[in-house]
Write a protein that holds these residues in place. Structure first.
Motif, PDB file in Angstrom:
ATOM      1  N   TYR A 155     -12.996  12.645   9.692  1.00 24.82           N
ATOM      2  CA  TYR A 155     -12.069  12.751  10.863  1.00 24.82           C
ATOM      3  C   TYR A 155     -12.278  13.099  12.247  1.00 24.82           C
ATOM      4  CZ  TYR A 155      -6.857  12.794  11.289  1.00 24.82           C
ATOM      5  OH  TYR A 155      -5.488  12.688  11.795  1.00 24.82           O
ATOM      6  N   GLU A 156     -13.247  14.169  12.265  1.00 21.94           N
ATOM      7  CA  GLU A 156     -14.061  14.559  13.566  1.00 21.94           C
ATOM      8  C   GLU A 156     -14.591  13.332  14.220  1.00 21.94           C
ATOM      9  OE1 GLU A 156     -14.454  19.442  13.414  1.00 21.94           O
ATOM     10  OE2 GLU A 156     -15.988  17.900  12.055  1.00 21.94           O
ATOM     11  N   SER A 158     -14.241  10.264  13.879  1.00 21.79           N
ATOM     12  CA  SER A 158     -13.337   9.384  14.379  1.00 21.79           C
ATOM     13  C   SER A 158     -13.035   9.323  15.570  1.00 21.79           C
ATOM     14  CB  SER A 158     -12.293   8.917  13.598  1.00 21.79           C
ATOM     15  OG  SER A 158     -11.394   9.793  13.662  1.00 21.79           O
ATOM     16  N   LYS A 159     -12.943  10.692  16.184  1.00 23.41           N
ATOM     17  CA  LYS A 159     -12.516  10.984  17.376  1.00 23.41           C
ATOM     18  C   LYS A 159     -13.543  10.995  18.444  1.00 23.41           C
ATOM     19  CE  LYS A 159      -8.358  12.308  16.055  1.00 23.41           C
ATOM     20  NZ  LYS A 159      -7.174  11.681  16.510  1.00 23.41           N
ATOM     21  N   VAL A 161     -15.781   8.428  18.713  1.00 23.47           N
ATOM     22  CA  VAL A 161     -16.224   6.922  18.815  1.00 23.47           C
ATOM     23  C   VAL A 161     -15.248   6.073  19.724  1.00 23.47           C
ATOM     24  CG1 VAL A 161     -17.196   4.900  17.480  1.00 23.47           C
ATOM     25  CG2 VAL A 161     -17.793   7.263  16.785  1.00 23.47           C
ATOM     26  N   THR A 162     -15.514   5.379  20.549  1.00 25.68           N
ATOM     27  CA  THR A 162     -14.642   4.513  21.276  1.00 25.68           C
ATOM     28  C   THR A 162     -14.589   3.092  20.452  1.00 25.68           C
ATOM     29  OG1 THR A 162     -16.109   3.318  22.712  1.00 25.68           O
ATOM     30  CG2 THR A 162     -15.175   5.216  23.276  1.00 25.68           C
ATOM     31  N   GLU A 163     -13.388   2.443  20.696  1.00 22.39           N
ATOM     32  CA  GLU A 163     -13.302   1.214  20.146  1.00 22.39           C
ATOM     33  C   GLU A 163     -14.585   0.291  20.305  1.00 22.39           C
ATOM     34  OE1 GLU A 163      -9.374  -0.012  21.596  1.00 22.39           O
ATOM     35  OE2 GLU A 163      -9.802  -1.911  20.854  1.00 22.39           O
ATOM     36  N   MET A 178     -13.421   0.367   9.271  1.00 27.73           N
ATOM     37  CA  MET A 178     -13.329   1.745  10.262  1.00 27.73           C
ATOM     38  C   MET A 178     -13.360   3.063   9.271  1.00 27.73           C
ATOM     39  SD  MET A 178     -11.649   2.215  13.793  1.00 27.73           S
ATOM     40  CE  MET A 178     -12.262   0.851  14.779  1.00 27.73           C
ATOM     41  N   MET A 179     -12.147   2.911   8.629  1.00 26.45           N
ATOM     42  CA  MET A 179     -12.043   4.194   7.728  1.00 26.45           C
ATOM     43  C   MET A 179     -13.278   4.166   6.740  1.00 26.45           C
ATOM     44  SD  MET A 179      -9.312   5.805   7.212  1.00 26.45           S
ATOM     45  CE  MET A 179      -8.024   6.588   5.858  1.00 26.45           C
ATOM     46  N   PHE A 182     -16.214   5.776   8.682  1.00 26.20           N
ATOM     47  CA  PHE A 182     -15.961   7.130   9.148  1.00 26.20           C
ATOM     48  C   PHE A 182     -16.200   8.145   7.752  1.00 26.20           C
ATOM     49  CE2 PHE A 182     -14.208   5.343  13.252  1.00 26.20           C
ATOM     50  CZ  PHE A 182     -15.260   6.112  13.953  1.00 26.20           C
TER      51      PHE A 182
ATOM     52  N   LEU B 104      -5.591  18.561   9.401  1.00 27.26           N
ATOM     53  CA  LEU B 104      -6.631  17.542  10.078  1.00 27.26           C
ATOM     54  C   LEU B 104      -6.555  17.134  11.622  1.00 27.26           C
ATOM     55  CD1 LEU B 104      -7.248  15.181   6.936  1.00 27.26           C
ATOM     56  CD2 LEU B 104      -9.070  16.751   7.932  1.00 27.26           C
ATOM     57  N   GLU B 105      -5.338  16.918  11.714  1.00 30.71           N
ATOM     58  CA  GLU B 105      -4.915  16.524  13.146  1.00 30.71           C
ATOM     59  C   GLU B 105      -5.215  17.607  14.102  1.00 30.71           C
ATOM     60  OE1 GLU B 105      -1.312  13.929  12.698  1.00 30.71           O
ATOM     61  OE2 GLU B 105      -1.508  14.186  14.720  1.00 30.71           O
ATOM     62  N   SER B 108      -8.960  17.686  14.620  1.00 26.95           N
ATOM     63  CA  SER B 108      -9.334  16.952  15.609  1.00 26.95           C
ATOM     64  C   SER B 108      -9.092  16.609  16.987  1.00 26.95           C
ATOM     65  CB  SER B 108      -9.363  15.492  14.843  1.00 26.95           C
ATOM     66  OG  SER B 108      -8.117  15.026  14.834  1.00 26.95           O
ATOM     67  N   THR B 109      -7.437  16.991  17.254  1.00 27.84           N
ATOM     68  CA  THR B 109      -7.147  16.867  18.613  1.00 27.84           C
ATOM     69  C   THR B 109      -7.125  18.253  19.314  1.00 27.84           C
ATOM     70  OG1 THR B 109      -4.734  17.452  17.592  1.00 27.84           O
ATOM     71  CG2 THR B 109      -5.638  14.993  17.918  1.00 27.84           C
ATOM     72  N   ALA B 154      -4.094   6.743   2.118  1.00 28.61           N
ATOM     73  CA  ALA B 154      -4.566   6.406   3.790  1.00 28.61           C
ATOM     74  C   ALA B 154      -5.578   5.472   3.475  1.00 28.61           C
ATOM     75  CB  ALA B 154      -5.121   7.809   4.263  1.00 28.61           C
ATOM     76  N   PRO B 175     -10.787   4.251  17.331  1.00 29.56           N
ATOM     77  CA  PRO B 175     -11.095   4.923  15.866  1.00 29.56           C
ATOM     78  C   PRO B 175     -10.186   6.198  15.560  1.00 29.56           C
ATOM     79  CG  PRO B 175     -13.163   4.179  17.067  1.00 29.56           C
ATOM     80  CD  PRO B 175     -12.003   3.975  18.072  1.00 29.56           C
ATOM     81  N   GLY B 176     -10.273   7.109  16.618  1.00 32.02           N
ATOM     82  CA  GLY B 176      -9.539   8.510  16.191  1.00 32.02           C
ATOM     83  C   GLY B 176      -8.292   8.218  15.942  1.00 32.02           C
ATOM     84  N   LYS B 177      -7.527   7.289  16.827  1.00 29.19           N
ATOM     85  CA  LYS B 177      -6.251   6.953  16.704  1.00 29.19           C
ATOM     86  C   LYS B 177      -5.969   6.413  15.202  1.00 29.19           C
ATOM     87  CE  LYS B 177      -4.033   5.902  20.585  1.00 29.19           C
ATOM     88  NZ  LYS B 177      -3.831   4.868  21.801  1.00 29.19           N
ATOM     89  N   MET B 178      -6.581   5.382  14.985  1.00 24.49           N
ATOM     90  CA  MET B 178      -6.705   4.780  13.571  1.00 24.49           C
ATOM     91  C   MET B 178      -6.690   5.696  12.297  1.00 24.49           C
ATOM     92  SD  MET B 178      -8.531   1.262  13.188  1.00 24.49           S
ATOM     93  CE  MET B 178      -8.152   0.045  14.353  1.00 24.49           C
ATOM     94  N   MET B 179      -7.758   6.432  12.482  1.00 20.61           N
ATOM     95  CA  MET B 179      -7.879   7.517  11.504  1.00 20.61           C
ATOM     96  C   MET B 179      -6.486   8.317  11.308  1.00 20.61           C
ATOM     97  SD  MET B 179     -10.690   8.226   9.559  1.00 20.61           S
ATOM     98  CE  MET B 179     -11.524   9.497   8.797  1.00 20.61           C
ATOM     99  N   ALA B 180      -6.083   8.838  12.329  1.00 25.11           N
ATOM    100  CA  ALA B 180      -4.904   9.578  12.521  1.00 25.11           C
ATOM    101  C   ALA B 180      -3.596   8.726  11.749  1.00 25.11           C
ATOM    102  CB  ALA B 180      -4.586  10.067  13.896  1.00 25.11           C
ATOM    103  N   PHE B 182      -3.584   6.231  10.035  1.00 24.43           N
ATOM    104  CA  PHE B 182      -3.729   5.780   8.525  1.00 24.43           C
ATOM    105  C   PHE B 182      -3.609   7.513   7.512  1.00 24.43           C
ATOM    106  CE2 PHE B 182      -5.891   2.137   9.888  1.00 24.43           C
ATOM    107  CZ  PHE B 182      -4.665   1.348   9.375  1.00 24.43           C
ATOM    108  N   TYR B 183      -3.667   8.334   8.174  1.00 25.66           N
ATOM    109  CA  TYR B 183      -3.318   9.682   7.407  1.00 25.66           C
ATOM    110  C   TYR B 183      -1.813   9.907   7.586  1.00 25.66           C
ATOM    111  CZ  TYR B 183      -7.497  11.202   5.759  1.00 25.66           C
ATOM    112  OH  TYR B 183      -8.697  11.195   5.006  1.00 25.66           O
TER     113      TYR B 183
END
Lengths: 357, 357
Positions: A155-156, A158-159, A161-163, A178-179, A182, B104-105, B108-109, B154, B175-180, B182-183
């Motif tokens: 999870y960390e 994923s935050k 890395v940019t697209e 992507m999932m 990570f 998790l959120e 990471s955030t 997820a 990627p971070g948005k995506m991971m979040a 899907f959670y």
């Protein structure tokens, strides 16, 4: 953008091209203490940041080795043995070893339930890896789906890395990819979440994208003192027909462990033989085109025996039929030996405490 | 492509525009049994597939309600109360309720460790939600980081969505948005992994992208019999200055629960008052521009009291200073009452068994 390897694909890849294009290091076996035949023969051929690992071995310093399985199949094959051989060298030379059972990947890519993946891992894959040489006492085993540190780290990552960064490595931004990527990052950094140390990941070159992403991420986690993961790639074992990589997609081209069609498969293997016996006696065979010889080189014969086979084949003294019978015997011995060890390994599995954080 | 709401942002959004552009349903409070003041006043204003939920309530059929918190902050505010009010209606009318602690959120955030998030959830957020009306006996609580079914779901969801589908909903493929995201999907489908049933998600309209993705996914999981999740959106509570949405980013504009600067904040709240007392006595105030009146309407007064305040303000009988003192008293009572309930709620928290699968 051209992406040369696909960690999810099953095509053969051009190793030389990858070494050049990706700027990999060629393995210099001489830099390592007591290198194995496979290291010297280029079965393990190149990677990244290998010196930090050979140094750690020489200086007897802490380092990690990481491997794993996707417990989707019901049986193993020679490619798995190569992976064990690859990590075993590092484990035998001091690596604290981590072994991930990628049950989430089995679930999402093969539809194998978490429960069924667990059963397969415990009954088949883990004892088989132990039977092939992995030392369970020096190994931390865990299931991807139940290790909260791996999840947290995934999870960390994923935050961070940019697209565009992701796309540059993997070719696209597919969500499933992507999932999975990570999670791989969670696995790769898991040992270092305990204490940062050099980490060697022995694997197929098809995993290079994951290695690259992990190395980018290590730099971004600088404040944690993470080392950039090192890799050592094993060559892709060709199928017995020489046409594909050895995998389930060509069932008669793969040698399973154990294998119930061994004789049939060996007898049908592509060799470097001539059109007739007479011709072969006169001109000799070509071991460099022979998949039996490939098996010897990658797995089964020491230097002396290998040289003998090579010369006898070249000189026309050893015919393909005869050699196939030799090969069959060698492989039957291997299978018999494996069977015994597998029985013993099962009791070792009962003692494993799977890491959950 | 224009993406009108950002589930991770903190700007006010135009509700009417969203209803129209996203094709949401306006809430018809009359369709629901015993609708609350907040439902009738448009505090909960619209959503998706509301009829399946009002039907389930009327017919006394199984349905789920889902809510959660990100345990990053050390205190709660009135926005949280609104979320509790929103879900409480459904819980009181038969919903099996699920409560996710999105540790998790937070990690990471906000960089809040899993351990610290756990502490905050247990000491602050969960008892506060119970104090505000959530019934712990009818609620399944779980931590995002330790629920393997959520994780598994997820992961599965990520395989069902293409990069273009994701981008169409979220605006990019970060990627971070995506991971979040899907959670969130794991959370949304978690109740239905037990047994498919209609699911209402009371939330802010900023969560609409997640709702849309979940509805696309429900169709893709057709063979599992999943129902498309329904949503009921609460309006964004404006800050006391009326300039932003009520959130930590404008500290003096937010009413915390409890709040140690309540008096100062109330006295500085934007009202619809005139430039002078004389003028206000003559012309009356404008409650529709007043953030105190907004608080009454969204949270604190019943129809009768609300109407009285409205009329007295319009007529110039109730001046802003006086009304602020009334408001302060109402809110102090609320806080006092909350404090008592919070003490009792803590012992309820000790009995919670957090779901791990």
């Amino acid at each position: 953008m051209e992406v040369e390897v696909d960690p999810w694909g099953s095509n053969l890849v051009n190793q030389d091209k990858i070494i050049k294009n990706f700027g990999l290091e060629l393995l210099n076996a001489g830099e390592f203490e007591e290198p194995t035949d496979q290291m010297k023969r280029g079965v393990f051929f190149g990677g990244r940041d290998l010196k930090i690992i050979s140094d750690a071995i020489r200086k007897n310093e802490k380092f990690y080795a990481l491997t794993g399985i996707q417990p989707s199949s019901e049986n193993l094959h020679l490619g798995n043995k190569m992976a064990v051989d690859n990590i075993k060298y590092f484990q035998d030379h001091g690596a604290e070893t981590f072994f991930v059972i990628a049950d989430l990947e089995s679930l999402s890519t093969r539809g194998v339930s978490i429960e069924e993946a667990r059963r397969r891992a415990i009954e088949i894959h883990i004892p088989a890896y132990i039977a092939m040489g992995l030392n369970p006492k020096k190994t931390t085993f865990y299931f991807q789906s139940e290790n909260t540190t791996v999840l947290k780290t995934a999870y960390e990552c994923s935050k961070k890395v940019t697209e565009n960064e992701f796309k540059a490595i993997y070719g696209d931004n597919d969500p499933g990819k992507m999932m999975a990527a990570f999670y791989q990052m969670g696995d790769i950094f898991y040992p270092q979440t305990k204490e940062p140390a050099p980490t060697i990941i022995p694997c197929g070159v098809d995993q290079e994208p994951h290695i690259r992403l992990s190395r980018d991420l290590a730099r971004k986690f600088k404040e944690r003192g993470y080392f950039s993961p090192s890799s050592l790639y094993q060559k892709l074992l060709p199928s017995l027909s020489g046409k594909n990589k050895m995998s389930k997609s060509e069932p008669l081209g793969v040698i399973n462990i154990p294998d119930f069609e061994l004789k049939k498969k060996i007898m049908n293997t592509l060799t470097g033989g001539r059109d007739s016996v007479d011709e072969q006696r006169k001109l000799g065979g070509d071991p460099d085109k022979c998949m039996i010889f490939e098996l010897y080189k990658d797995h089964f014969l020491n230097d002396e025996s290998l040289e003998q086979v090579y010369n006898n084949c070249r000189k026309g003294k050893l015919l393909c039929g005869e050699d196939k019978i030799n090969a069959l015997r060698i492989m039957e011995d291997f299978m018999e030996n494996f069977k015994d060890k597998m029985e013993k390994a099962r009791s070792a599995v009962d003692k494993i405490k799977f890491a959950r954080d």
